[in-house]
Design an enzyme around this catalytic site. Structure first.
Site, short mmCIF file in Angstrom:
data_model
loop_
_atom_site.label_atom_id
_atom_site.label_comp_id
_atom_site.label_asym_id
_atom_site.label_seq_id
_atom_site.Cartn_x
_atom_site.Cartn_y
_atom_site.Cartn_z
N ARG A 241 -2.28 -6.12 -8.28
CA ARG A 241 -1.22 -7.10 -8.05
C ARG A 241 -1.17 -8.14 -9.15
O ARG A 241 -0.14 -8.42 -9.70
CB ARG A 241 -1.44 -7.80 -6.70
CG ARG A 241 -1.02 -6.99 -5.52
CD ARG A 241 -1.47 -7.61 -4.25
NE ARG A 241 -2.91 -7.80 -4.26
CZ ARG A 241 -3.63 -8.10 -3.20
NH1 ARG A 241 -3.04 -8.29 -2.04
NH2 ARG A 241 -4.94 -8.23 -3.28
N HIS B 112 0.84 -1.20 0.00
CA HIS B 112 0.00 0.00 0.00
C HIS B 112 0.88 1.25 0.00
O HIS B 112 0.63 2.19 -0.75
CB HIS B 112 -0.88 0.06 1.25
CG HIS B 112 -1.92 -1.02 1.35
ND1 HIS B 112 -2.04 -1.81 2.46
CD2 HIS B 112 -2.91 -1.40 0.51
CE1 HIS B 112 -3.06 -2.65 2.30
NE2 HIS B 112 -3.59 -2.42 1.11
N LYS C 134 -15.58 -7.87 3.29
CA LYS C 134 -14.70 -8.16 4.43
C LYS C 134 -15.34 -7.66 5.72
O LYS C 134 -14.66 -7.47 6.71
CB LYS C 134 -13.36 -7.44 4.24
CG LYS C 134 -12.59 -7.82 2.98
CD LYS C 134 -11.29 -7.01 2.90
CE LYS C 134 -10.51 -7.32 1.65
NZ LYS C 134 -9.39 -6.36 1.45
N SER D 238 -2.86 -7.70 3.24
CA SER D 238 -3.07 -7.47 4.68
C SER D 238 -3.40 -8.79 5.37
O SER D 238 -2.95 -9.03 6.50
CB SER D 238 -4.22 -6.49 4.89
OG SER D 238 -3.91 -5.25 4.32
O1 PNS Z 1 -8.54 -2.68 0.33
P1 PNS Z 1 -9.83 -3.16 -0.29
O2 PNS Z 1 -10.63 -3.98 0.70
O3 PNS Z 1 -9.61 -3.91 -1.57
O4 PNS Z 1 -10.66 -1.85 -0.65
C1 PNS Z 1 -11.95 -1.93 -1.22
C2 PNS Z 1 -12.73 -0.61 -0.99
C3 PNS Z 1 -12.85 -0.34 0.50
C4 PNS Z 1 -11.98 0.53 -1.67
C5 PNS Z 1 -14.13 -0.79 -1.65
O5 PNS Z 1 -14.78 -1.88 -1.06
C6 PNS Z 1 -14.96 0.48 -1.57
O6 PNS Z 1 -14.83 1.35 -2.40
N1 PNS Z 1 -15.81 0.59 -0.51
C7 PNS Z 1 -16.63 1.74 -0.29
C8 PNS Z 1 -18.11 1.47 -0.61
C9 PNS Z 1 -18.35 1.57 -2.10
O7 PNS Z 1 -18.20 2.61 -2.72
N2 PNS Z 1 -18.75 0.43 -2.70
C10 PNS Z 1 -19.05 0.35 -4.10
C11 PNS Z 1 -17.81 0.20 -4.93
S1 PNS Z 1 -18.28 -0.19 -6.55
#
Ligand code: PNS
Length: 165
Positions: free
Chosen positions: A94, A19, A43, A132
């Site tokens: 990745r 990150h 998650k 993570s």
């Molecule tokens: O580190 P991650 O878990 O891959 O991050 C994913 C994250 C938190 C960026 C994604 O789940 C997100 O954007 N969450 C916010 C809610 C949202 O906007 N959801 C719709 C995305 S299409």
């Protein structure tokens, strides 16, 4: 350096050197980068660190990068981007396995907020395997995560996850 505001969103549970690599490379390209801790619906109940802990660990990790801010937000990324007047969302890619899900999110976010572009940075080769959840598993079983997490938060992670400490 352009003056577009860029957002690096993620769960950051916890932040890894993978990150940090994406964040610092973004900070070289954009005038301001906001790292924002958000919820990932997939998650949801698996978080090991509280949002406050994650924010604190990110702050410690980016302390020497002046144009990076750290925040958290409960809601849609597209709405957060609007709120912050951001022009770019930066995600690290990745491997091919990341691609389909990231592509779906990028298209959805574009639909919800046409003003924001999602940009993908390829992860550095040495961080291809890193996540993570790997860090959490290794630390909780007493393994050495020195090379996987920013030095500034190494002790925080060990204290919190290594059961015998
Ligand atoms: O580190 P991650 O878990 O891959 O991050 C994913 C994250 C938190 C960026 C994604 O789940 C997100 O954007 N969450 C916010 C809610 C949202 O906007 N959801 C719709 C995305 S299409």
């Amino acid at each position: 350096m352009n003056n577009t505001i860029a957002i690096c969103p993620g769960s950051f549970d916890p932040i890894t050197i993978g990150h940090l690599d994406i964040i610092s490379r973004s900070a070289k390209m954009f005038g301001k980068v906001i790292v924002v801790v958000m919820s990932n619906i997939n998650k949801k109940n698996s978080g090991s660190f509280t949002v406050e802990e994650r924010v604190e660990m990110i702050k410690k990790s980016v302390a020497d990068i002046p144009n990076v801010e750290v925040d958290h937000f409960e809601g849609l990324l597209a709405d957060y981007a609007k709120l912050k007047n951001a022009g770019a969302i930066i995600k690290g890619l990745r491997a091919v396995t990341d691609f389909e899900y990231e592509f779906q999110m990028a298209l959805t976010n574009k639909k919800l907020n046409p003003e924001v572009e999602t940009l993908f940075l390829t992860t550095s080769a040495e961080n291809m395997y890193l996540s993570s959840s790997m860090v959490k598993q290794i630390a909780s079983m007493g393994g050495d995560v020195t090379e996987f997490v920013p030095q500034a938060i190494h002790n925080d992670i060990i204290k919190r996850l290594r059961k015998e400490v």
